[in-house]
Write a protein that holds these residues in place. Structure first.
Motif, PDB file in Angstrom:
ATOM      1  N   GLY A  49     -50.974 -46.281  14.089  1.00 51.58           N
ATOM      2  CA  GLY A  49     -50.460 -46.426  12.723  1.00 51.58           C
ATOM      3  C   GLY A  49     -49.303 -47.410  12.715  1.00 51.58           C
ATOM      4  O   GLY A  49     -48.187 -47.090  13.131  1.00 51.58           O
ATOM      5  N   GLU A  50     -49.585 -48.594  12.218  1.00 53.91           N
ATOM      6  CA  GLU A  50     -48.626 -49.702  12.307  1.00 53.91           C
ATOM      7  C   GLU A  50     -47.256 -49.333  11.732  1.00 53.91           C
ATOM      8  O   GLU A  50     -46.225 -49.681  12.305  1.00 53.91           O
ATOM      9  CB  GLU A  50     -49.199 -50.903  11.543  1.00 53.91           C
ATOM     10  N   THR A  51     -47.265 -48.655  10.593  1.00 55.64           N
ATOM     11  CA  THR A  51     -45.992 -48.372   9.929  1.00 55.64           C
ATOM     12  C   THR A  51     -45.336 -47.100  10.438  1.00 55.64           C
ATOM     13  O   THR A  51     -44.245 -46.736   9.984  1.00 55.64           O
ATOM     14  CB  THR A  51     -46.210 -48.212   8.412  1.00 55.64           C
ATOM     15  N   GLN A  52     -45.984 -46.412  11.356  1.00 59.39           N
ATOM     16  CA  GLN A  52     -45.481 -45.096  11.757  1.00 59.39           C
ATOM     17  C   GLN A  52     -45.008 -45.032  13.205  1.00 59.39           C
ATOM     18  O   GLN A  52     -44.265 -44.130  13.574  1.00 59.39           O
ATOM     19  CB  GLN A  52     -46.577 -44.029  11.553  1.00 59.39           C
ATOM     20  N   PRO A  75     -52.360 -43.994   8.133  1.00 59.90           N
ATOM     21  CA  PRO A  75     -52.839 -43.859   6.757  1.00 59.90           C
ATOM     22  C   PRO A  75     -53.850 -44.933   6.371  1.00 59.90           C
ATOM     23  O   PRO A  75     -54.746 -44.697   5.547  1.00 59.90           O
ATOM     24  CB  PRO A  75     -51.572 -43.993   5.910  1.00 59.90           C
ATOM     25  N   CYS A  76     -53.733 -46.104   6.972  1.00 62.10           N
ATOM     26  CA  CYS A  76     -54.647 -47.201   6.645  1.00 62.10           C
ATOM     27  C   CYS A  76     -56.081 -46.860   7.033  1.00 62.10           C
ATOM     28  O   CYS A  76     -57.023 -47.456   6.524  1.00 62.10           O
ATOM     29  CB  CYS A  76     -54.199 -48.468   7.354  1.00 62.10           C
ATOM     30  N   ASN A  77     -56.251 -45.926   7.963  1.00 65.86           N
ATOM     31  CA  ASN A  77     -57.588 -45.566   8.431  1.00 65.86           C
ATOM     32  C   ASN A  77     -58.037 -44.217   7.872  1.00 65.86           C
ATOM     33  O   ASN A  77     -58.978 -43.612   8.383  1.00 65.86           O
ATOM     34  CB  ASN A  77     -57.606 -45.530   9.967  1.00 65.86           C
ATOM     35  N   THR A 124     -52.289 -58.567   8.794  1.00 70.00           N
ATOM     36  CA  THR A 124     -53.057 -58.630  10.037  1.00 70.00           C
ATOM     37  C   THR A 124     -54.364 -57.858   9.931  1.00 70.00           C
ATOM     38  O   THR A 124     -55.398 -58.287  10.455  1.00 70.00           O
ATOM     39  CB  THR A 124     -52.209 -58.101  11.201  1.00 70.00           C
ATOM     40  N   ALA A 125     -54.341 -56.711   9.255  1.00 70.07           N
ATOM     41  CA  ALA A 125     -55.563 -55.910   9.166  1.00 70.07           C
ATOM     42  C   ALA A 125     -56.666 -56.681   8.450  1.00 70.07           C
ATOM     43  O   ALA A 125     -57.794 -56.786   8.941  1.00 70.07           O
ATOM     44  CB  ALA A 125     -55.271 -54.598   8.448  1.00 70.07           C
ATOM     45  N   SER A 126     -56.350 -57.218   7.282  1.00 70.72           N
ATOM     46  CA  SER A 126     -57.386 -57.951   6.535  1.00 70.72           C
ATOM     47  C   SER A 126     -57.708 -59.277   7.200  1.00 70.72           C
ATOM     48  O   SER A 126     -58.841 -59.770   7.101  1.00 70.72           O
ATOM     49  CB  SER A 126     -56.943 -58.166   5.084  1.00 70.72           C
ATOM     50  N   GLY A 159     -56.965 -47.069   2.697  1.00 67.25           N
ATOM     51  CA  GLY A 159     -57.222 -48.458   3.047  1.00 67.25           C
ATOM     52  C   GLY A 159     -56.035 -49.127   3.704  1.00 67.25           C
ATOM     53  O   GLY A 159     -54.944 -48.572   3.790  1.00 67.25           O
ATOM     54  N   VAL A 160     -56.294 -50.340   4.171  1.00 62.79           N
ATOM     55  CA  VAL A 160     -55.265 -51.109   4.869  1.00 62.79           C
ATOM     56  C   VAL A 160     -54.443 -51.901   3.855  1.00 62.79           C
ATOM     57  O   VAL A 160     -54.783 -51.971   2.667  1.00 62.79           O
ATOM     58  CB  VAL A 160     -55.900 -52.065   5.898  1.00 62.79           C
ATOM     59  N   CYS A 161     -53.372 -52.508   4.325  1.00 62.66           N
ATOM     60  CA  CYS A 161     -52.535 -53.351   3.463  1.00 62.66           C
ATOM     61  C   CYS A 161     -53.423 -54.301   2.670  1.00 62.66           C
ATOM     62  O   CYS A 161     -54.321 -54.927   3.236  1.00 62.66           O
ATOM     63  CB  CYS A 161     -51.579 -54.180   4.307  1.00 62.66           C
ATOM     64  N   MET A 162     -53.138 -54.401   1.372  1.00 58.61           N
ATOM     65  CA  MET A 162     -54.056 -55.180   0.529  1.00 58.61           C
ATOM     66  C   MET A 162     -53.597 -56.627   0.347  1.00 58.61           C
ATOM     67  O   MET A 162     -54.103 -57.353  -0.512  1.00 58.61           O
ATOM     68  CB  MET A 162     -54.312 -54.476  -0.802  1.00 58.61           C
ATOM     69  N   GLY A 191     -59.214 -50.451  11.355  1.00 57.17           N
ATOM     70  CA  GLY A 191     -58.684 -51.086  10.153  1.00 57.17           C
ATOM     71  C   GLY A 191     -57.252 -51.525  10.355  1.00 57.17           C
ATOM     72  O   GLY A 191     -56.951 -52.712  10.381  1.00 57.17           O
ATOM     73  N   CYS A 192     -56.362 -50.538  10.517  1.00 58.57           N
ATOM     74  CA  CYS A 192     -54.945 -50.874  10.638  1.00 58.57           C
ATOM     75  C   CYS A 192     -54.762 -51.856  11.800  1.00 58.57           C
ATOM     76  O   CYS A 192     -55.501 -51.824  12.786  1.00 58.57           O
ATOM     77  CB  CYS A 192     -54.125 -49.606  10.836  1.00 58.57           C
ATOM     78  N   ASP A 193     -53.738 -52.675  11.651  1.00 57.84           N
ATOM     79  CA  ASP A 193     -53.587 -53.915  12.430  1.00 57.84           C
ATOM     80  C   ASP A 193     -54.130 -53.913  13.855  1.00 57.84           C
ATOM     81  O   ASP A 193     -54.928 -54.764  14.222  1.00 57.84           O
ATOM     82  CB  ASP A 193     -52.104 -54.288  12.506  1.00 57.84           C
ATOM     83  N   LYS A 194     -53.625 -52.999  14.680  1.00 53.86           N
ATOM     84  CA  LYS A 194     -53.964 -53.086  16.102  1.00 53.86           C
ATOM     85  C   LYS A 194     -55.273 -52.391  16.427  1.00 53.86           C
ATOM     86  O   LYS A 194     -55.778 -52.522  17.547  1.00 53.86           O
ATOM     87  CB  LYS A 194     -52.851 -52.457  16.956  1.00 53.86           C
TER      88      LYS A 194
END
Ligand code: FES
Length: 569
Positions: free
Chosen positions: A84-87, A52-54, A199-201, A192-195, A120-123
């Motif tokens: 997807g980091e959270t998935q 979702p972050c992407n 790690t993403a930002s 968007g990524v975690c605000m 975007g998302c962390d990895k």
């Protein structure tokens, strides 16, 4: 004489092979002049509904294409593995190196001259950079950008950071389950990524500080029209980079990595940046080790964002973003070439701080010394790290008895037991969560505070593991202990009741047990049986390097820039 473009070996040939390469591409409606020798720009997209972050990257890809066409290039978008980091289970980190392989082989196998990395998302950012660095074609990043600030009951809430706080509040009986569930929808309000400065930002900020993206790429919200314009401009710029033959190896120099370490301290960046920077450095042959992260030790924390501070990425963007931070670090920055062709100092030129509570000037930092602390000692011969800016100051010098969880399952089964024999002085130890052990080195190092202590008001304890922790997490958490337990590191030998001493100021992590006793325990120790015996996970476990080497696969270190000459038909 000018060297022919790489893409000419695919699309410039007037023979059967050239016919095949061009003809099949023309089924998408590309006209003859698209193959007239102009730079062919790959747009490497990690868009996925499972990441979702992407989710905003399709829009950004279209903007990049506009810029590429406008500058006289030919854009071609291609998908790669999305993480997807959270998935993902067991952890997205298990697959970072798979993404890196995917990116590397796609860039190498296709007839492109340069590439725009959409992540975007962390990895996704480090995986893409690792792969692109190993092929070394001109490359530039456009990040997803952060979500809008979370909003719930009239206040800002931050992804990750507030989840940990809310879940502890529920465990302590200070928050109802209904409220907990209701906060979900307010937390993630846009693409968007975690605000938070997760790690993403963090990685987006470091990419900008290393000059691998255009200025302001890190912080502009995902849905801000200025990000779409930045994607357009990036499309224009990559065409010029191909003309200039400006490659990752020209940008990712030692100076660039040192600037990333300085910036990571100033923004209060994620501990995960350590493994990612080490892995990227390994691809480009820059000799970077854990000790180099001490460079950031005395850099003040300037960005007042969660988890080390109180604001969110949207606030950071409006306050001036990374260029304003680089302006504060101007005297410390190492000379380093950027994707714009000049020196990184140009990113800071004219940058101002528009909100001095969000981005602090050097004269008024959030914390005076914010860099990660590298720890060594008989418990971590190859190193471990702690993030002082997210820790409790009083716990950074601590000695206490260990309580050991032999696995993540043991920790989850025991942590809420009322009779767990722990006190606030206890050092919680978690084993089996390193690169080989879990496998994939998940973000579980910030294990929850035992329920009976939460109810007594305890909010932080010293925790030690071979795991990572989410960039959005906080606490006095010692991470990345190397070698990990499953690889036979001394962590494997710790028993409940052993005393452990942490001294962040001296950079020490010590197991206060006699050498002879440790030797006897080592003789009796055997590794756990592997969780995976086939497929990618087996390849990973057989070849993954330890955290102090960036947890890359041993056979992926370095690069291969040889031209591909063999045809398939
Ligand atoms: Fe994707 Fe945080 S979960 S950026």
């Amino acid at each position: 004489m000018k060297t022919p473009r790489r893409s000419a070996a695919w699309y410039g040939k007037l023979d059967r092979d050239g016919f095949i390469h061009r003809s099949w591409m023309k089924n998408q409606g590309f006209p003859d002049h698209a193959f007239d020798g102009r730079p062919i720009i790959g747009i490497c997209n990690t868009w996925s509904e499972l990441t979702p972050c992407n989710s905003g990257l399709r829009i950004l890809a279209e903007a990049v294409k506009r810029g590429v066409w406008e500058a006289g290039g030919f854009p071609v978008e291609f998908p790669v593995t999305s993480l997807g980091e959270t998935q993902m289970k067991p952890t997205a980190m298990l697959f970072r190196n798979l993404l890196a392989m995917d990116v590397e082989e796609c860039i190498r196998a296709y007839g492109i001259d340069g590439v725009v990395l959409l992540g975007g998302c962390d990895k996704t950012t480090p995986g893409q950079l690792m792969g692109a660095a190993s092929v070394d074609l001109p490359a530039i990043v456009v990040s997803s950008g952060p979500m809008l600030n979370g909003k719930w009951r009239g206040r800002d809430i931050g992804s990750g950071t507030d989840v940990w706080k809310f879940s502890e509040a529920v465990r302590a009986g200070d928050m109802t389950l209904q409220d907990f569930m209701a906060a979900e929808s307010g937390m993630s309000r846009s693409a968007g990524v975690c605000m938070t400065m997760g790690t993403a930002s963090t990685m987006a900020s470091l990419v900008e500080a290393m000059g691998l993206a255009l200025p302001t790429n890190a912080a502009l919200p995902a849905v801000d029209a200025r990000r779409t314009a930045l994607a357009h401009l990036t499309g224009r710029r990559i065409v010029e980079m191909v003309e200039e033959d400006l490659k990752p190896s020209d940008i990712l120099t030692r100076g660039a990595f040192e600037n990333a370490i300085l910036a990571n301290a100033a923004v209060g960046g994620s501990t995960n940046a350590v493994v990612h920077l080490l892995a990227i450095a390994g691809r480009v042959g820059v000799d970077l080790g854990l000790a180099h992260f001490e460079l950031g030790r005395d850099i003040p924390l300037l960005v007042n964002c969660m988890p080390s501070g109180q604001y969110l990425m949207e606030d950071f963007a409006y306050a001036g973003g990374v260029p304003a931070v680089l302006a504060q670090l101007r005297d410390q920055l190492r000379p380093a070439r950027t994707a714009l062709g000049g020196d990184i100092s140009a990113y800071a030129e004219g940058a101002e701080i528009f909100n001095e509570d969000v981005i602090r000037p050097l004269s008024n930092p959030v914390k005076p010394a914010a860099g990660l602390r590298v720890l060594r000692g008989n418990l971590a011969p190859d190193g471990a790290i702690v993030k002082p800016s997210a820790a409790t100051d009083a716990l950074l010098e601590h000695e206490g008895p260990a309580y050991v969880f032999e696995s993540i399952e043991a920790m989850k089964a025991q942590i809420d037991r009322d009779d767990l024999p722990v006190t606030p002085e206890t050092v919680l130890v978690l084993k089996g969560c390193g690169p080989k052990g879990y496998p994939g080195m998940p973000e579980v190092g910030n294990m929850p505070i035992p329920a009976k202590l939460v109810k007594a008001g305890v909010r932080d304890m010293v925790r030690v593991s071979d795991a990572r922790m989410s960039g959005t997490a906080f606490g006095t958490v010692v991470l990345h202990v190397a070698p990990e337990a499953q690889a036979g590191g001394p962590l494997a030998l710790v028993r409940t009741g052993d005393r452990i001493r942490l001294s962040a100021s001296r950079g020490e992590l010590t197991l206060l047990v006699e050498d002879a006793e440790l030797e006897a325990r080592r003789t009796a120790w055997t590794p756990d049986p592997p969780h995976y015996t086939r497929g990618y996970a087996k390849l990973y476990v057989d070849h993954v390097l330890q955290a102090d080497r960036g947890a890359d696969l041993d056979f992926l270190v370095g690069k291969d820039t040889r031209p591909v000459t063999r045809e398939s038909h």
